[in-house]
Write an enzyme that holds these catalytic residues in place. Structure first.
Site, mmCIF file in Angstrom:
data_model
loop_
_atom_site.group_PDB
_atom_site.id
_atom_site.type_symbol
_atom_site.label_atom_id
_atom_site.label_comp_id
_atom_site.label_asym_id
_atom_site.label_seq_id
_atom_site.Cartn_x
_atom_site.Cartn_y
_atom_site.Cartn_z
ATOM 1 N N PHE A 7 100.610 39.825 9.082
ATOM 2 C CA PHE A 7 99.929 40.847 9.361
ATOM 3 C C PHE A 7 99.913 41.946 8.301
ATOM 4 C CE2 PHE A 7 99.073 44.696 12.034
ATOM 5 C CZ PHE A 7 97.877 44.495 12.696
ATOM 6 N N ASP B 168 109.220 39.175 12.795
ATOM 7 C CA ASP B 168 108.194 40.325 13.706
ATOM 8 C C ASP B 168 107.569 39.344 14.631
ATOM 9 O OD1 ASP B 168 106.072 41.550 14.748
ATOM 10 O OD2 ASP B 168 105.451 42.483 12.838
ATOM 11 N N TYR C 235 103.190 47.476 23.316
ATOM 12 C CA TYR C 235 101.870 47.479 24.097
ATOM 13 C C TYR C 235 101.149 46.075 24.103
ATOM 14 C CZ TYR C 235 100.541 48.052 19.084
ATOM 15 O OH TYR C 235 100.491 47.819 17.724
ATOM 16 N N LYS C 236 101.568 45.008 23.601
ATOM 17 C CA LYS C 236 101.007 43.680 23.719
ATOM 18 C C LYS C 236 101.371 43.163 24.879
ATOM 19 C CE LYS C 236 100.400 43.261 18.647
ATOM 20 N NZ LYS C 236 99.153 43.330 18.546
ATOM 21 N N ARG D 14 90.041 34.809 19.706
ATOM 22 C CA ARG D 14 91.287 34.514 20.449
ATOM 23 C C ARG D 14 91.376 34.799 21.978
ATOM 24 N NH1 ARG D 14 95.183 38.557 17.068
ATOM 25 N NH2 ARG D 14 93.484 39.942 17.830
HETATM 26 C C1 LIG Z 1 102.449 41.171 13.745
HETATM 27 C C2 LIG Z 1 102.354 42.656 13.993
HETATM 28 N N1 LIG Z 1 102.928 43.477 13.838
HETATM 29 C C3 LIG Z 1 102.653 44.923 13.798
HETATM 30 C C4 LIG Z 1 101.598 45.233 14.409
HETATM 31 C C5 LIG Z 1 101.329 46.851 14.510
HETATM 32 O O1 LIG Z 1 102.239 47.782 14.930
HETATM 33 P P1 LIG Z 1 102.164 49.181 15.216
HETATM 34 O O2 LIG Z 1 100.776 49.482 14.920
HETATM 35 O O3 LIG Z 1 103.104 49.369 16.539
HETATM 36 O O4 LIG Z 1 103.051 49.585 13.824
HETATM 37 C C6 LIG Z 1 100.877 44.684 14.912
HETATM 38 C C7 LIG Z 1 99.408 44.795 15.529
HETATM 39 O O5 LIG Z 1 98.585 44.209 16.012
HETATM 40 C C8 LIG Z 1 100.930 43.138 14.778
HETATM 41 O O6 LIG Z 1 100.057 42.181 15.228
#
Ligand SMILES: Cc1ncc(COP(=O)(O)O)c(C=O)c1O
Length: 411
Positions: free
Chosen positions: A126, A198, A223-224, A372
């Site tokens: 990501f 992660d 939040y997911k 998705r």
């Molecule tokens: C794998 C992954 N890590 C981190 C994040 C983003 O995290 P944040 O915006 O809370 O820093 C996302 C957001 O979709 C994600 O999919």
């Protein structure tokens, strides 16, 4: 052929069905398959936030810090969700956002494994994960180096005596490929490196066993799938062996051993709490608490059963009913290799997601041709999956997605 009756029979056995009513019904009722981006809202979240604003901010003012559990929330939330993560209750805290937690723990992990400058990650991890690693290497002026692999099969060749940290997403945000956590952690540790996961696309969708599976560090979004609401705090986990090896990277006052001593010198708190930074985000933590109270009622085995059942049902339905309409499942077909969502491909994917939206099915499009479906075990039923695929069939058979009104694709 999978029938609606079969889906309803699975719903009759659903151990998490009792939670469906705990989620708010939006004004425009939808089948919500976007929990991999933003989870649905617990029904009592608005009242809880409202009560905090009135009884807390309006009435108690600064006394709120003494009357309520605002200061303790970061670890109370961690305790409430730790069973889903396979962690001890006091090994998880909620704070900041995922990007900040990635930085805090990546820099910490890199520092506690000295003489090993290389961080191994995936080129198509990501973006924020990879940017954080690039930013750390930049900040350290070349002392840390990034080694990026293009495919999971390349990991073992990338390991060596110079590798300090292996930094991976447990589940890929595009394909939903799930790394085997135990096997990978063991291989990484065997070569003397630490492993940092992660779990943003896993936590709250599938049960995980951080400690048993050898994770050294982990983070994830609130939040997911965890349904913590807009701007929800992220979580972080540190294996007990590593918790007191060094100062945290951001030595904020909330991570001090005695916050209200106002001591002139920094001394880190015991355990993971040293990674707290500044004042907690009280409103966001309050909304997250509504979700945490639901998660306390969820047994990891029930979460696992429900997610697997939804995910396998979706694969069966897509293959049976949509293959001849140009749909190809691109997530791994072996369930053990899949995470929270399922990805499939169609040449008109962007417009198809818009046409689905018009029929009340919320999903997400990823360029160039992927859709998705995020599978939250908390608020989706098997009948919902059946209906979503039925509407997809309708969109594809009628070719309605080709109409100009679906040409503009929303984010
Ligand atoms: C794998 C992954 N890590 C981190 C994040 C983003 O995290 P944040 O915006 O809370 O820093 C996302 C957001 O979709 C994600 O999919």
């Amino acid at each position: 052929m999978v029938t609606l009756a079969h889906c309803q029979a699975l719903d009759a056995r659903d151990p998490l069905a009792f939670l469906h009513a705990s989620f708010a019904k939006p004004q425009e009722d939808t089948i919500y398959l976007d929990g991999n981006s933003v989870g649905a809202m617990p029904a009592d979240a608005p009242d809880r936030v409202h009560a905090l604003l009135t009884q807390g901010w309006r009435d108690a003012r600064r006394r709120g810090w003494s009357y309520f559990d605002w200061l303790e929330k970061p670890w109370l939330l961690g305790q409430a969700l730790s069973h889903l993560l396979g962690a001890r209750p006091h090994d998880v805290i909620f704070s900041d956002n995922t990007s900040v937690n990635l930085f805090k723990l990546l820099a910490y992990a890199w520092k506690i494994n000295p003489q090993r400058p290389v961080i191994v990650s995936e080129r198509y991890n990501f973006p924020t994960d990879i940017y954080i690693a690039q930013g750390l290497a930049h900040f350290l002026d070349g002392q840390a180096q990034l080694r990026l692999i293009d495919h999971p099969d390349e990991l073992s060749a990338a390991l060596g005596p110079d590798v300090g940290v292996v930094y991976l997403s447990h589940v890929d945000y595009r394909s939903s490929y799930r790394w085997p956590m135990r096997q990978t952690s063991q291989a990484v540790n065997a070569c003397g490196a630490l492993v940092f996961w992660d779990l943003s696309h896993a936590a709250g969708a599938i049960p995980v066993e951080l400690q048993a599976d050898g994770a050294d560090f982990a983070v994830g979004c609130g939040y997911k799938y965890l349904c913590g609401g807009p701007g929800a705090p992220a979580w972080l986990y540190v294996h007990p062996h590593h918790q007191e090896k060094d100062w945290p990277v951001i030595a904020g006052w909330m991570g001090h051993e005695d916050i209200f001593a106002f001591a002139p010198n920094y001394a880190p708190s015991a355990g993971v709490r040293r990674h707290l930074t500044g004042s907690p985000s009280i409103l966001a933590n309050q909304a997250m608490s509504a979700a945490a109270d639901l998660w306390k009622q969820v047994k990891p085995a029930d979460l696992g059963w429900k997610h697997q059942s939804l995910s396998e049902l979706l694969v069966d339905l897509l293959r049976e009913r949509c293959a001849h309409l140009g749909v190809t499942v691109t997530s791994p077909l072996d369930y053990a290799q899949r995470g929270g969502h399922l990805t499939f491909r169609h040449p008109g994917a962007g417009s198809v997601t818009e046409a689905l939206l018009a029929l009340g099915v919320v999903s997400s499009f990823r360029k160039p041709d992927s859709i998705r479906f995020g599978l939250s075990p908390l608020y989706l039923s098997h009948a919902d999956i059946w209906t979503a695929v039925d509407r997809l069939v309708q969109v594809l058979e009628t070719k309605v997605w080709k109409e100009p009104r679906f040409a503009k694709v929303s984010v």
